[in-house]
Enzyme design. Structure first.
Site, PDB file in Angstrom:
ATOM      1  N   ASP A 163       0.599  -5.897  -9.906  1.00  0.00           N
ATOM      2  CA  ASP A 163       0.864  -6.357  -8.541  1.00  0.00           C
ATOM      3  C   ASP A 163      -0.126  -5.771  -7.537  1.00  0.00           C
ATOM      4  O   ASP A 163      -0.879  -4.833  -7.829  1.00  0.00           O
ATOM      5  CB  ASP A 163       2.280  -5.951  -8.120  1.00  0.00           C
ATOM      6  CG  ASP A 163       3.351  -6.819  -8.767  1.00  0.00           C
ATOM      7  OD1 ASP A 163       3.008  -7.899  -9.263  1.00  0.00           O
ATOM      8  OD2 ASP A 163       4.515  -6.399  -8.774  1.00  0.00           O
ATOM      9  N   LYS A 187       1.083 -10.218  -4.626  1.00  0.00           N
ATOM     10  CA  LYS A 187       1.724 -11.055  -3.615  1.00  0.00           C
ATOM     11  C   LYS A 187       1.701 -10.318  -2.283  1.00  0.00           C
ATOM     12  O   LYS A 187       1.909  -9.111  -2.216  1.00  0.00           O
ATOM     13  CB  LYS A 187       3.178 -11.362  -3.985  1.00  0.00           C
ATOM     14  CG  LYS A 187       3.365 -12.226  -5.223  1.00  0.00           C
ATOM     15  CD  LYS A 187       4.837 -12.454  -5.466  1.00  0.00           C
ATOM     16  CE  LYS A 187       5.065 -13.403  -6.646  1.00  0.00           C
ATOM     17  NZ  LYS A 187       4.640 -12.784  -7.902  1.00  0.00           N
ATOM     18  N   MET A 213       9.951  -4.216   3.100  1.00  0.00           N
ATOM     19  CA  MET A 213       9.332  -5.460   3.588  1.00  0.00           C
ATOM     20  C   MET A 213       9.989  -5.938   4.880  1.00  0.00           C
ATOM     21  O   MET A 213      10.271  -7.127   5.061  1.00  0.00           O
ATOM     22  CB  MET A 213       9.430  -6.553   2.500  1.00  0.00           C
ATOM     23  CG  MET A 213       8.686  -6.194   1.227  1.00  0.00           C
ATOM     24  SD  MET A 213       8.996  -7.333  -0.143  1.00  0.00           S
ATOM     25  CE  MET A 213      10.637  -6.787  -0.690  1.00  0.00           C
TER      26      MET A 213
END
Length: 465
Positions: free
Chosen positions: A241, A263, A381
């Site tokens: 990632d 991502k 996030m």
């Protein structure tokens, strides 16, 4: 790396040593454990060296012509320089003890386990550090590895004949070193171990792929688990990632095939269904796949979705947990997530909804419970949805002046912290948007950052202002 560690075969080769006293004796002790033919010159020195009859003079240039390399070992710098000039005239690789600027190569601190040898080098800059590191490694490697190395030495030529393909041999070695054969070899029962290993090499079982979902932790490579480190060293394929940094990828097997599937918000380099397909495809090729995820695979890492997809495809899958960002940031900032005086419970939530519309459909979260006093809320996030988070929590009773600690790039060298409060959180983030991954710690415990990091906290507050 300041220097490249190399392995120098010495079977049937000649090594020349020129020097005196203890400096020469130490190198003799090391090289007498090798199969090299040793020639020793000790000019102006009458020291006795056990088992060695040195020439009590300087060698000639011609006498160095067939040397594999030369070691010059004088405590006196002037003599070391004279020896260097002599070897340079013979055009031979040179090591000059304790004078790395004069030589061509350095001899590392060595862990000797028979055919297995491990060198620890610092490019000649810190030999004491190399010796201390060697001591730590020696403590971790049992003497029985000597028998295992003897087993490998005897098995190797037979294995080359049975398995001519290098990839097949590598896969075989990786399996056999964690098998009954290796266990017998460590006990000194090498003939029995060889019989089992050779039988397996003649009739190997089918290659079965496997996927390991591995937590890479919050960023600091020293926070990797030992199991994660081992799996990285064994993986044929690594699918990783955006949050997995270079310092962690540098620990992986160098020849492993690597797929980046990072991502970012509204920018998925590889959609999730394609990641599932990639993992299944590589496993069906018989490869050992490591799916490397920042933090922990099962804490906002979509690990559950990937396990479901792999099991549905009939792929063997294993999970190796990692230190999740909340725990890493709490430790790095010395802010406890629970505290007898400030927080008796903690919740982890994500500020990013599956459909991307957190503001209008914030996952049907129980904001009444999340807004409770004496409760720590950790938001992953949550930078782009900070306004909604602030509004929802205050709407359900959380005080506007509730402390909030923003931790960016937690546990990494470029980590930064900003202390603010719930009502000012959106403006704080708008005025200086984080460039890296950031975590929000909301609750009374966040104020402890101000008491444990007073000077840093004041600087952070001034920067925000």
């Amino acid at each position: 790396m300041l220097a490249l560690p190399l392995s120098w075969p010495l079977e049937g080769r000649r090594v020349v040593l020129i020097g005196t006293g203890d400096w020469l004796a130490r190198k003799l002790t090391l090289l007498r454990r090798t199969p090299a033919r040793l020639s020793v010159f000790t000019p102006d020195d009458d020291t006795e060296y056990e088992g060695i009859a040195p020439e009590r003079r300087w060698p000639t240039v011609d006498e160095l012509s067939d040397a594999s390399f030369v070691i010059v070992a004088f405590e006196d710098r002037v003599l070391a320089e004279r020896g260097t000039e002599l070897v340079r005239a013979a055009h031979k690789p040179l090591n000059v003890v304790d004078n790395p600027d004069l030589g061509d190569f350095h001899i590392p601190a060595i862990i000797d386990r028979g055919p297995l040898s491990i060198g620890v080098a610092t490019g000649g800059t810190a030999p004491v550090l190399a010796r201390e590191t060697r001591r730590k490694i020696e403590a971790a490697i049992p003497p029985s590895e000597t028998q295992l190395a003897d087993f490998a030495l005897r098995l190797s030529p037979q294995l080359r004949a049975l398995l001519p393909n290098v990839d097949e041999r590598r896969r075989f070695w990786e399996g056999v070193l964690d098998s009954e054969a290796a266990s017998l070899a460590r006990q000194g029962r090498i003939d029995e171990a060889l019989e089992i290993a050779i039988a397996h090499a003649r009739e190997p079982g089918p290659r079965r792929g496997v996927v390991h979902l591995v937590g890479a932790g919050p960023g600091d490579p020293e926070l990797l688990t030992l199991k994660a480190l081992r799996l990285l060293s064994e993986a044929d394929v690594i699918v990783y990632d955006r949050l997995v940094g270079d310092s962690i990828m540098d620990l992986a097997r160098r020849d492993a095939e690597r797929f980046y599937v990072g991502k970012a918000r509204s920018n998925h380099s590889v959609p999730q269904d394609q990641i599932h397909a990639l993992l299944v495809e590589q496993a069906r090729l018989g490869k050992r796949v490591v799916r490397l995820k920042g933090g922990d695979p099962f804490v906002f890492g979509r690990g559950g979705e990937e396990v479901e997809a792999l099991k549905a495809a009939g792929i063997e899958v294993h999970i190796t947990p990692g230190i999740t960002a909340a725990l890493g940031c709490a430790a790095s900032t010395a802010v406890p997530l629970t505290h007898r005086d400030h927080a008796q419970s903690v919740s982890f939530i994500t500020g990013h909804a599956k459909d991307g519309d957190f503001e209008h459909n914030p996952l049907a979260l129980d904001w009444q419970r999340l807004a409770a006093q004496n409760h720590t809320l950790v938001v992953y996030m949550g930078i782009h949805t900070a306004q909604t988070i602030s509004d929802k929590l205050t709407e359900h009773g959380r005080a506007p002046d509730t402390p909030v600690l923003v931790v960016e790039n937690g546990t990494r060298p470029d980590e930064s912290r900003r202390l603010t409060c719930l009502s000012e959180l959106p403006q704080t983030l708008r005025s200086l948007p984080p460039k890296g991954p950031a975590l929000l710690i909301i609750g009374e415990v966040a104020a402890l950052y101000q008491t444990t990091h007073t000077h840093r906290a004041v600087a952070d507050l001034m920067r925000i202002a």
